[in-house]
Design a protein around this motif. Structure first.
Motif, PDB file in Angstrom:
ATOM      1  N   UNK A   6      88.116  41.067   9.284  1.00  0.00           N
ATOM      2  CA  UNK A   6      89.166  40.073   9.131  1.00  0.00           C
ATOM      3  C   UNK A   6      88.627  39.037   8.149  1.00  0.00           C
ATOM      4  N   UNK A   7      89.496  38.407   7.375  1.00  0.00           N
ATOM      5  CA  UNK A   7      89.032  37.360   6.477  1.00  0.00           C
ATOM      6  C   UNK A   7      89.076  36.043   7.242  1.00  0.00           C
ATOM      7  N   UNK A   8      87.971  35.356   7.253  1.00  0.00           N
ATOM      8  CA  UNK A   8      87.851  34.119   8.035  1.00  0.00           C
ATOM      9  C   UNK A   8      88.930  33.114   7.623  1.00  0.00           C
ATOM     10  N   UNK A   9      89.708  32.701   8.594  1.00  0.00           N
ATOM     11  CA  UNK A   9      90.707  31.673   8.329  1.00  0.00           C
ATOM     12  C   UNK A   9      92.023  32.192   7.792  1.00  0.00           C
ATOM     13  N   UNK A  10      92.144  33.507   7.606  1.00  0.00           N
ATOM     14  CA  UNK A  10      93.404  34.051   7.106  1.00  0.00           C
ATOM     15  C   UNK A  10      93.977  35.046   8.106  1.00  0.00           C
ATOM     16  N   UNK A  11      95.263  34.930   8.330  1.00  0.00           N
ATOM     17  CA  UNK A  11      95.900  35.801   9.306  1.00  0.00           C
ATOM     18  C   UNK A  11      97.340  36.085   8.858  1.00  0.00           C
TER      19      UNK A  11
END
Lengths: 334, 396
Positions: free
Chosen positions: A208-213
Motif C-alpha cells: 500500500x502507498x503510505x497515506x494514499x487510499x
C-alpha cells in the motif's frame, strides 16, 4: 451443448465472425457461447487450438506478430467472407519483455486492422482497458469515455494500450461505414479468471502507498463476458466503459481479501517493486503503483444507457467470489 | 428582493409544506449494528419499507440517502455514549494487562515459550484499540467514497471543535432546502481549510433534515498523503466540474469556495476582504444543473489562524502549496498549530434562484462574470453585517 441466449433465431442469415485470441479469457467464453449455434460461422485465430470445438468453428493458427501477416489475414477474411471481427488477442498483463508485448499488442492490432480494412468488414469489436485513462490525482471521480487518454506515461503496457486506442480511432475515421465498438473494461476479478491483477491480489502481502487510499472498482468476470456478448450480438458503435457495481477504498479491498498489507512511502515502494519486478517476483511493474495511489474510476453510465448492460455483481460480491476460490487454490483444493 | 441584479427567492414558506426528509431516526431504521469481526453494517428490522434482498439500499441512490444519515447518527451516538466508558475500561485493561505496553519476559525466562509468544497476538491489542482509533471502516461506501462509520467517528472530533472550541453560532440554516440540490457558496479563510468542515458540521447538526454537505476541495489536497484519504472518507470531493455536476444531478448539497487558495492564504491584514471569485465556474455549474445558490458567510476563522507569512518551499515538501506562518507556528512547534479559540458565526443567506438561466447563458462570459461578482459582493455584505454585530473576537 446447452441452449444459449446469443442466437437470434429470427434471422436465417448466418453471421460470419472472426475471433482472435480465442484462448484468452473473454475469447474462450465468447466461443463457448457461440459454439453449436447454426446462426454463426466462426473463424478462430490463435496460436493454440481452442479447448472448445464445434461444427461452426474453424481454427486457424496465425501468429499476429509475423511480418506480412496482414496480407495473409486479409486473404483469409475475404475467402471466408468475414463480416465481423472480434479482436481479443492481448496479453493478460504487463510482461518484462516490453518489445514482445509491443509486437503482440500494437503490431498485432495493426495487422488485424489492416486486414479488416482490406476485407471491408462490417463490424469491428475490440477490447481495451480503463487503465488507459491513467491514474492521476486530478482525474474526475468518474472518467467518461470522452476523457483524454493517458499521455507521457512511463508504463510500457499502458503506452501500448493507448496506442491501440489511437489505431482504432484512425481506423474508424478512415472506414466510417464500419461499426467500431471499443469496450474499455476495468479490472476483471472473479473465481476463474487469471490475470496480472489476480496474481497481484493473491500474494500473501499486498503493498500500500503510505497515506494514499484511492477508490477502486472491479468488474465480475461474468459481467465482463456478458458485456462482450451484448456488444457482439447487436451493433453499438462507440466506446463504452464496462465497470461493476459500486466502489471501495483500496484498503477496504485488502481487508475484505483478508490479506496483510504493508504501507510504504512511494519512493521506497517504487524501488522495492522495481527490484522484485526485475527478479520476476512481482506480477506488476513499479509503474503500476500509481494505480494504487491515485484515482482512475470509470463511469459506466453510457454502457448502461445505450447497451443496456447492467452489472449483476456488486464490488463486494466480486471480491468475495475471487477470494473464495483463491483460498481453495491456496490449499490446492481447486 | 432584488439586489445587484440577483433575484433572491425565499424558500421559507415552502419548507412548511415539504416534510423534512428524515423526521425521526426510529421510523426508517430501528437499529443499526456493527458486527465486531467484519466491521460490517447490519440493518436490522426495517419498520416502514420492507425491502426484498435484491433492493437493499444503495448509497448511490439519492432518495435512499437518508439511511446513511441514520447510520452516521446512530453510530455516533453509540460511539460518544460509550466513549468515556470505553476509554476508562481500556485504561483499566492496559493497567491490568501490562503485556500490551511492555513485554513480560518472565514466561520466557521460566521456559513457558507458549505464554511468551501469546503476548505477540495482535488481535487483542487491535480489538481494544479499534474502539478508539479510527480503524473501523465500513465495507460499503457511496460512489464518492463517503464512509459512514469513519465519518461518525470523525464527527466526534469536529463536534468538539464546533461546540467547545469555536462555539459556532449558526444563523439562517433554514435557508437550505430540506430536499433537492443546492450549491452553497462560502468565503474561505483561516490558513487551513477547516471552515469547510465546520459548514458540514453545522448543517448536519442544525438543519431539521440533517443533510450532508459535500465540500469541493482543491486539487493539491489529493496529492497529500493521509490528507487525501481522510478527505475522501469524510465525504469531500475533488473540485472539478464533472464531480460537482454529478453530485448536484443526484440532488445533493455541495459547498464551494470560489476564492480557493487565495482565500485561505491571504495575510492577516486582509482579513474578511473577499478575493477574486475564480473564473465563475460555480455560476456555470448552478446554471447547468439549475441549482439555487446559497451564499454563506463564515466569521471567526480568519482570526483562528492569523497568517503573518507563508513559506512556500517548506509546504512543497509536504505536497501543500505553502506552510502558513502565524505568531505561534512554526515557532511553538506542534503546539503552535492549535488554532485560536475564536468565536465563530456561520450565516446562510437566502437562496438565489438560478433556474431562469438556460443553456445559452452558460456561454455568456460577461454575464457569468457579473453574476459571480454580484454573489461576491452579497457575501461581502453578509460578512460586514456579521462583523458589525461582533464585539469581541473571542467572546462574540
Amino acid at each position: 451443448m446447452k441452449k444459449n441466449d446469443t442466437g437470434d433465431t429470427g434471422s436465417k442469415r448466418v453471421r460470419r465472425i472472426a475471433v482472435t485470441g480465442v484462448n484468452s479469457f473473454i475469447g474462450s467464453h465468447i466461443i463457448k457461447k457461440l459454439a453449436g449455434n447454426p446462426n454463426y460461422q466462426i473463424i478462430a485465430i490463435d496460436l493454440r487450438k481452442p479447448a472448445i470445438s464445434g461444427k461452426n468453428i474453424k481454427f486457424y493458427k496465425i501468429d499476429l506478430t509475423e511480418p506480412m501477416v496482414d496480407a495473409v489475414i486479409a486473404k483469409l477474411f475475404k475467402k471466408e467472407k468475414i463480416e465481423e471481427v472480434i479482436h481479443l488477442a492481448f496479453l493478460s498483463g504487463p510482461i518484462k519483455n516490453t518489445g514482445l508485448s509491443h509486437e503482440l499488442e500494437v503490431i498485432g492490432t495493426l495487422n488485424i486492422i489492416h486486414a479488416s480494412a482490406a476485407a471491408k468488414v462490417r463490424k469491428f469489436l475490440i477490447r481495451s482497458t480503463t487503465m488507459a485513462y491513467g491514474a492521476n490525482a486530478t482525474n474526475p471521480n468518474f472518467l467518461t469515455e470522452e476523457h483524454p487518454l493517458a499521455s507521457n506515461t512511463g508504463m510500457a503496457y499502458l503506452r501500448d494500450k493507448v496506442e491501440i486506442e489511437h489505431l482504432v480511432k484512425r481506423f474508424k475515421e478512415k472506414n466510417p461505414q464500419t461499426v467500431v465498438t471499443v469496450l474499455r473494461l476495468c479490472a476483471i476479478l472473479g473465481p476463474t479468471i487469471n490475470n496480472f491483477l489476480t496474481s497481484y491480489l493473491a500474494s500473501p502481502v499486498i503493498p500500500k502507498i503510505l497515506g494514499f487510499d484511492p477508490l477502486v472498482q472491479f468488474v465480475h468476470e461474468d459481467d465482463a463476458i456478458n458485456a462482450f456478448v451484448i456488444a457482439a450480438k447487436d451493433d453499438y458503435p462507440g466506446i463504452f466503459n464496462i465497470v461493476g457495481k459500486g466502489v471501495l477504498p483500496y484498503s477496504t479491498v485488502i481487508k475484505l481479501l483478508g490479506k496483510l498489507s504493508i504501507s510504504f512511502p512511494y519512493p521506497i515502494a517504487y524501488s522495492t517493486i522495481s527490484l522484485l519486478w526485475s527478479l520476476n517476483l512481482s506480477p506488476v511493474p513499479p509503474t503500476f503503483l500509481n494505480f494504487i495511489r491515485y484515482t482512475w474510476l470509470a463511469d459506466g453510465d453510457k454502457a448502461k444507457k445505450i447497451m443496456k448492460y447492467e452489472p449483476r455483481y456488486s464490488i463486494k460480491e466480486t471480491i468475495e467470489s475471487f477470494i473464495g476460490t483463491q483460498r481453495l487454490r491456496d490449499l490446492k483444493l481447486a | 428582493m432584488s439586489k445587484n441584479g440577483i433575484t433572491v427567492v425565499s424558500t421559507k414558506p415552502k419548507r412548511s409544506i415539504n416534510k423534512p426528509q428524515v423526521p425521526d431516526n426510529s421510523i426508517t431504521i430501528q437499529r443499526v449494528k456493527l458486527s465486531p469481526e467484519k466491521n460490517e453494517i447490519k440493518i436490522i428490522n426495517l419498520k416502514k419499507h420492507k425491502k426484498s434482498k435484491d433492493e437493499q439500499y444503495s448509497l448511490a441512490n439519492p432518495q435512499e440517502f437518508s439511511p446513511l444519515i441514520n447510520i452516521i447518527e446512530e453510530k455516533f451516538e453509540e460511539f460518544s455514549k460509550s466513549y468515556d466508558e470505553k476509554l476508562k475500561s481500556m485504561l483499566k485493561d492496559i493497567k491490568k494487562d501490562t503485556s500490551i505496553i511492555k513485554l513480560d519476559l518472565i514466561p520466557a525466562l521460566t521456559g513457558k515459550i507458549k505464554g511468551f509468544i501469546s503476548q505477540f497476538s495482535t488481535q487483542k491489542i487491535k480489538e481494544q484499540l479499534s474502539n478508539i482509533a479510527m480503524w473501523a471502516t465500513s465495507t460499503e461506501v457511496d460512489e464518492f467514497g463517503l464512509d459512514p462509520i469513519f465519518t461518525a467517528k470523525a464527527k466526534f472530533f469536529f463536534d468538539l471543535l464546533y461546540e467547545k472550541w469555536w462555539r459556532v453560532t449558526t444563523i439562517g440554516v433554514n435557508n437550505i432546502p430540506t430536499k433537492g440540490r443546492a450549491l452553497l457558496v462560502s468565503n474561505h479563510s483561516g490558513g487551513i481549510p477547516i471552515d469547510g468542515a465546520m459548514i458540514v458540521t453545522s448543517v448536519f447538526r442544525e438543519h431539521p433534515a440533517k443533510r450532508i454537505v459535500r465540500p469541493l476541495v482543491e486539487d493539491f489536497a489529493y496529492y497529500m498523503p493521509f490528507v487525501n484519504s481522510f478527505l475522501i472518507k469524510t465525504g469531500s470531493v475533488r473540485a472539478s466540474q464533472e464531480n460537482a455536476e454529478r453530485l448536484l444531478q443526484k440532488d445533493q448539497l455541495v459547498v464551494v469556495f470560489p476564492e480557493g487558495l487565495k482565500g485561505i492564504g491571504k495575510p492577516f491584514k486582509q482579513r474578511y476582504k473577499l478575493q477574486r471569485f475564480g473564473r465563475g465556474g460555480y455560476i456555470k455549474l448552478a446554471m447547468k444543473t439549475h441549482s439555487p445558490l446559497i451564499p454563506v458567510a463564515v466569521v471567526g476563522a480568519e482570526e483562528a489562524y492569523p497568517i503573518i507569512g507563508r513559506i512556500d518551499w517548506l509546504g512543497k515538501l509536504f505536497g501543500a502549496p505553502y506552510l502558513p506562518v502565524t505568531p505561534f507556528f512554526p515557532w511553538l512547534g506542534p503546539l503552535g498549530a492549535i488554532p485560536l479559540p475564536t468565536k465563530w458565526y456561520i450565516k446562510y443567506g437566502e437562496p438565489i434562484d438560478m433556474s431562469k438561466y438556460d443553456e445559452r447563458d452558460i456561454e455568456d462570459d460577461i454575464l457569468i462574470n457579473r453574476l459571480s461578482e454580484n454573489v461576491r459582493t452579497h457575501i461581502q455584505e453578509m460578512l460586514i453585517d456579521l462583523l458589525k454585530q461582533r464585539r469581541s473576537v473571542f467572546f462574540g
